[in-house]
Design an enzyme around this catalytic site. Structure first.
Site, PDB file in Angstrom:
ATOM      1  N   TYR A  83     -14.695 -31.339  26.717  1.00 36.05           N
ATOM      2  CA  TYR A  83     -15.175 -30.261  25.665  1.00 36.05           C
ATOM      3  C   TYR A  83     -16.374 -30.843  26.128  1.00 36.05           C
ATOM      4  CZ  TYR A  83     -15.840 -26.309  22.831  1.00 36.05           C
ATOM      5  OH  TYR A  83     -16.892 -25.333  22.245  1.00 36.05           O
ATOM      6  N   ASP A  96      -7.959 -44.779  33.812  1.00 37.88           N
ATOM      7  CA  ASP A  96      -7.243 -44.608  32.519  1.00 37.88           C
ATOM      8  C   ASP A  96      -7.883 -46.423  32.061  1.00 37.88           C
ATOM      9  OD1 ASP A  96      -5.796 -45.005  30.005  1.00 37.88           O
ATOM     10  OD2 ASP A  96      -3.873 -44.829  31.380  1.00 37.88           O
ATOM     11  N   THR A 128     -14.377 -37.874  13.072  1.00 35.11           N
ATOM     12  CA  THR A 128     -14.909 -36.909  13.467  1.00 35.11           C
ATOM     13  C   THR A 128     -14.671 -36.713  11.269  1.00 35.11           C
ATOM     14  OG1 THR A 128     -13.048 -35.400  12.489  1.00 35.11           O
ATOM     15  CG2 THR A 128     -11.622 -37.363  12.795  1.00 35.11           C
ATOM     16  N   SER A 150      -3.419 -35.959   9.449  1.00 35.31           N
ATOM     17  CA  SER A 150      -2.803 -36.182  11.021  1.00 35.31           C
ATOM     18  C   SER A 150      -2.537 -36.722  10.931  1.00 35.31           C
ATOM     19  CB  SER A 150      -3.561 -34.718  11.578  1.00 35.31           C
ATOM     20  OG  SER A 150      -4.478 -34.988  12.523  1.00 35.31           O
ATOM     21  N   TYR A 165      -3.898 -37.367  14.950  1.00 38.20           N
ATOM     22  CA  TYR A 165      -4.543 -37.745  15.494  1.00 38.20           C
ATOM     23  C   TYR A 165      -6.010 -38.462  14.386  1.00 38.20           C
ATOM     24  CZ  TYR A 165      -9.532 -35.992  16.417  1.00 38.20           C
ATOM     25  OH  TYR A 165     -10.679 -35.926  16.436  1.00 38.20           O
ATOM     26  N   HIS A 166      -6.302 -37.782  13.031  1.00 39.06           N
ATOM     27  CA  HIS A 166      -7.258 -38.027  12.357  1.00 39.06           C
ATOM     28  C   HIS A 166      -6.579 -39.537  11.720  1.00 39.06           C
ATOM     29  CE1 HIS A 166      -7.830 -33.034  12.124  1.00 39.06           C
ATOM     30  NE2 HIS A 166      -9.088 -34.163  12.394  1.00 39.06           N
ATOM     31  N   LYS A 198      -7.939 -42.245  14.180  1.00 42.95           N
ATOM     32  CA  LYS A 198      -9.345 -42.440  14.437  1.00 42.95           C
ATOM     33  C   LYS A 198     -10.192 -42.767  13.276  1.00 42.95           C
ATOM     34  CE  LYS A 198     -11.395 -38.451  17.209  1.00 42.95           C
ATOM     35  NZ  LYS A 198     -12.392 -38.560  18.153  1.00 42.95           N
ATOM     36  N   VAL A 212     -15.884 -28.488  16.471  1.00 43.97           N
ATOM     37  CA  VAL A 212     -17.686 -27.895  17.496  1.00 43.97           C
ATOM     38  C   VAL A 212     -16.877 -26.509  17.821  1.00 43.97           C
ATOM     39  CG1 VAL A 212     -18.639 -27.994  19.240  1.00 43.97           C
ATOM     40  CG2 VAL A 212     -17.791 -30.180  17.573  1.00 43.97           C
ATOM     41  N   ASN A 248     -13.703 -20.783  17.655  1.00 40.45           N
ATOM     42  CA  ASN A 248     -13.916 -20.685  19.786  1.00 40.45           C
ATOM     43  C   ASN A 248     -12.171 -19.733  19.702  1.00 40.45           C
ATOM     44  OD1 ASN A 248     -15.687 -22.005  20.626  1.00 40.45           O
ATOM     45  ND2 ASN A 248     -14.983 -23.550  21.510  1.00 40.45           N
ATOM     46  N   THR A 295      -5.677 -15.604  13.050  1.00 43.81           N
ATOM     47  CA  THR A 295      -4.676 -16.481  12.743  1.00 43.81           C
ATOM     48  C   THR A 295      -5.117 -17.233  11.021  1.00 43.81           C
ATOM     49  OG1 THR A 295      -4.962 -18.070  14.148  1.00 43.81           O
ATOM     50  CG2 THR A 295      -3.119 -16.534  14.824  1.00 43.81           C
ATOM     51  N   GLU A 299      -2.023 -29.220   4.262  1.00 37.73           N
ATOM     52  CA  GLU A 299      -3.216 -28.905   4.339  1.00 37.73           C
ATOM     53  C   GLU A 299      -3.130 -28.573   3.075  1.00 37.73           C
ATOM     54  OE1 GLU A 299      -6.192 -28.074   7.392  1.00 37.73           O
ATOM     55  OE2 GLU A 299      -4.923 -25.995   7.043  1.00 37.73           O
TER      56      GLU A 299
HETATM   57  N1  USQ Z   1      -6.916 -23.150  11.192  1.00 40.30           N
HETATM   58  C1  USQ Z   1      -6.249 -21.762  10.458  1.00 40.30           C
HETATM   59  N2  USQ Z   1      -6.251 -20.655  11.514  1.00 40.30           N
HETATM   60  C2  USQ Z   1      -6.032 -21.797  13.073  1.00 40.30           C
HETATM   61  C3  USQ Z   1      -6.910 -21.969  13.635  1.00 40.30           C
HETATM   62  C4  USQ Z   1      -6.911 -23.083  12.171  1.00 40.30           C
HETATM   63  O1  USQ Z   1      -6.258 -21.642   9.414  1.00 40.30           O
HETATM   64  O2  USQ Z   1      -5.682 -20.514  14.085  1.00 40.30           O
HETATM   65  C5  USQ Z   1      -7.414 -24.347  10.169  1.00 40.30           C
HETATM   66  C6  USQ Z   1      -7.033 -25.229   9.744  1.00 40.30           C
HETATM   67  O3  USQ Z   1      -5.717 -25.418   9.394  1.00 40.30           O
HETATM   68  C7  USQ Z   1      -7.988 -26.463   9.818  1.00 40.30           C
HETATM   69  C8  USQ Z   1      -9.163 -25.614   9.899  1.00 40.30           C
HETATM   70  O4  USQ Z   1      -8.600 -23.992  10.665  1.00 40.30           O
HETATM   71  O5  USQ Z   1      -7.885 -26.324   8.242  1.00 40.30           O
HETATM   72  C9  USQ Z   1     -10.056 -26.251  11.305  1.00 40.30           C
HETATM   73  O6  USQ Z   1      -8.640 -26.178  12.352  1.00 40.30           O
HETATM   74  P1  USQ Z   1      -8.997 -26.493  13.891  1.00 40.30           P
HETATM   75  O7  USQ Z   1      -8.125 -26.719  14.790  1.00 40.30           O
HETATM   76  O8  USQ Z   1     -10.553 -25.860  14.214  1.00 40.30           O
HETATM   77  O9  USQ Z   1      -9.810 -28.487  13.659  1.00 40.30           O
HETATM   78  P2  USQ Z   1      -8.483 -29.775  13.842  1.00 40.30           P
HETATM   79  O10 USQ Z   1      -7.468 -29.241  13.649  1.00 40.30           O
HETATM   80  O11 USQ Z   1      -9.521 -30.384  12.483  1.00 40.30           O
HETATM   81  O12 USQ Z   1      -9.248 -30.149  14.516  1.00 40.30           O
HETATM   82  C10 USQ Z   1     -11.073 -30.156  15.239  1.00 40.30           C
HETATM   83  C11 USQ Z   1     -11.416 -31.015  17.055  1.00 40.30           C
HETATM   84  C12 USQ Z   1     -11.109 -32.646  16.234  1.00 40.30           C
HETATM   85  C13 USQ Z   1     -11.813 -32.919  15.365  1.00 40.30           C
HETATM   86  C14 USQ Z   1     -12.094 -31.794  13.948  1.00 40.30           C
HETATM   87  C15 USQ Z   1     -12.813 -32.003  12.877  1.00 40.30           C
HETATM   88  O13 USQ Z   1     -10.195 -30.710  17.539  1.00 40.30           O
HETATM   89  O14 USQ Z   1     -10.721 -33.142  17.760  1.00 40.30           O
HETATM   90  O15 USQ Z   1     -11.577 -34.441  15.173  1.00 40.30           O
HETATM   91  O16 USQ Z   1     -11.892 -30.494  14.312  1.00 40.30           O
HETATM   92  S1  USQ Z   1     -12.558 -32.237  11.255  1.00 40.30           S
HETATM   93  O17 USQ Z   1     -11.516 -30.826  11.045  1.00 40.30           O
HETATM   94  O18 USQ Z   1     -13.523 -32.034  10.544  1.00 40.30           O
HETATM   95  O19 USQ Z   1     -11.643 -32.828  11.366  1.00 40.30           O
END
Ligand code: USQ
Length: 382
Positions: free
Chosen positions: A11, A74, A144, A179, A181-182, A185, A211, A240, A253, A328
């Site tokens: 992406y 890979d 992140t 998470s 994943y995090h 990092k 993003v 998005n 959602t 969270e």
């Molecule tokens: N959220 C909702 N509804 C949804 C999707 C997400 O309320 O339908 C909430 C999540 O619970 C979270 C927030 O929105 O509190 C952000 O979620 P996200 O899915 O946009 O982001 P996240 O899972 O944290 O991960 C994304 C990227 C990841 C990057 C991270 C930056 O997928 O690669 O590292 O954003 S950060 O969030 O600052 O850690």
């Protein structure tokens, strides 16, 4: 500069490749289609079809005149990583080659192991390969903001001066992710910091927030050059997702109370931040850390903005609080410093109504392809 982009099909990887080649750099991209394969396995396809990496490179060359070199394989496999670094001997490496989804990392033991093995082994191989083949190369690593979590104190830019019993010392800012994943990092940052101290590597770690968007200077309106646009629960980021939900007539959602606050940025700013980091490299033996975000919003604020802009486009947008599948904080303090990249010259592209409307107009063109079944599946953290 001769720049190697690891995860160049992703992406952010693909738009970065176009941006850096348009900025006059010699660019090589590496990818193994990990994300494409997981998305196919999990039925998390992007909104519109995306040409494969070889085709993208050809399309970009036809449009811009710039050639981008490719390697497929890979990077968690040392022999492959060594071959790539030996053949390219880069001045700088942009490391995006990681499994990037928090929900995917929480899906199953297998998904957790894949995330751990891929992310840590790839980062380790990058470190070993830089030392062996290009020890002066600058590594720009995508970290992140989620590494810091949501502490009840201000988040500093990477480091914290701690005073304890009359003495003080500067440490990496405490990290506490929400998470697996995090957490990988965080482990990457620790690995990099160890080898910066031990082998005098030059590293910039970019702590990036979620993003949004697809349009960049290089894509223009040419959809064949657009990055993936995922809106499913696993690979879509929240802005998005909300934009697609608004177009699909699917209630937005909002997870739980919706007070979860994060630092967001437009995909255009990701590219500018990475370029600025490359143009201002860390010295030998230095780990530079920048917080890569331009503005903070709660989930509720995002939902309200998307609803307002959707209405202006004639869409009937409703908001729904769903039980939060994640573990969270849903209401918390959040105040991250983010002046480092501004000081280097970043001019933010903020989340205006026009920016959201442009995104929704693109989605409207593809509304027949939206699959309602993948929007919410409820991958539970606990
Ligand atoms: N959220 C909702 N509804 C949804 C999707 C997400 O309320 O339908 C909430 C999540 O619970 C979270 C927030 O929105 O509190 C952000 O979620 P996200 O899915 O946009 O982001 P996240 O899972 O944290 O991960 C994304 C990227 C990841 C990057 C991270 C930056 O997928 O690669 O590292 O954003 S950060 O969030 O600052 O850690």
């Amino acid at each position: 500069m001769n720049i190697l982009i690891l995860g160049g099909d992703g992406y952010l990887g693909w738009p970065t490749a176009m941006h850096l080649s348009a900025s006059g750099h010699e660019v090589t991209v590496v990818d193994n289609y990990l994300r494409r394969n997981i998305c196919r396995e999990e039925n998390s396809e992007a909104l519109y079809p995306v040409p494969n990496l070889r085709k993208r490179v050809d399309l970009w060359q036809a449009r811009s005149g710039y050639a981008v070199r490719t390697f497929f394989g890979d990077l968690a496999d040392w022999d492959f990583a060594a071959e790539v670094f030996d053949k390219t001997r880069p001045d700088a490496v942009v490391h995006y080659a990681e499994q990037p989804s928090a929900p995917y990392s929480m899906l199953s033991r297998r998904a957790a192991s894949l995330t751990l093995n891929n992310n840590l082994q790839t980062t380790a191989n990058v470190i070993f390969a830089v030392r062996e083949f290009c020890p002066s190369a600058h590594i720009v690593k995508l970290g992140t903001m989620g590494e810091y979590g949501t502490p009840n104190i201000d988040i500093e830019e990477g480091w914290l001066e701690v005073e304890h019993k009359g003495r003080s010392h500067k440490f990496l800012y405490p990290r506490q992710a929400s998470s697996l994943y995090h957490t990988t990092k965080i482990m990457d940052t620790d690995l990099l910091w160890f080898y910066v101290r031990t082998w005098d590597l030059r590293v910039t770690d970019l702590m990036q927030g979620p993003v949004y968007g697809v349009f960049t200077d290089e894509t223009g309106e040419d959809e064949s050059l657009f990055p993936f646009f995922n809106y499913d629960e696993l690979f879509g980021t929240v802005v998005n997702r909300f934009a697609v939900q608004a177009v699909a007539g699917f209630p937005l959602t909002v997870y739980g109370k919706g007070g979860q606050t994060r630092g967001y940025l437009n995909i255009r700013d990701t590219l500018n931040c990475v370029r600025l980091a490359l143009e201002n490299p860390a010295e030998k033996g230095m780990l530079n850390i920048y917080n890569q975000l331009t503005e903070t919003f709660s989930v509720n604020q995002l939902a309200d903005m998307v609803q307002r802009v959707g209405k202006s486009l004639g869409l009937d947008v409703t908001i729904n609080s769903v039980e939060n599948p994640r573990k969270e904080l849903e209401e918390h303090y959040y105040n991250p410093a983010h002046t480092g990249l501004l000081d280097l010259g970043l001019e933010p592209n903020f989340m205006t109504d026009e920016v959201l409307a442009q995104l929704m107009e693109l989605i409207l063109k593809h509304r027949d392809r939206i699959d309602h079944d993948v929007i919410f599946r409820g991958v539970k953290w606990a």
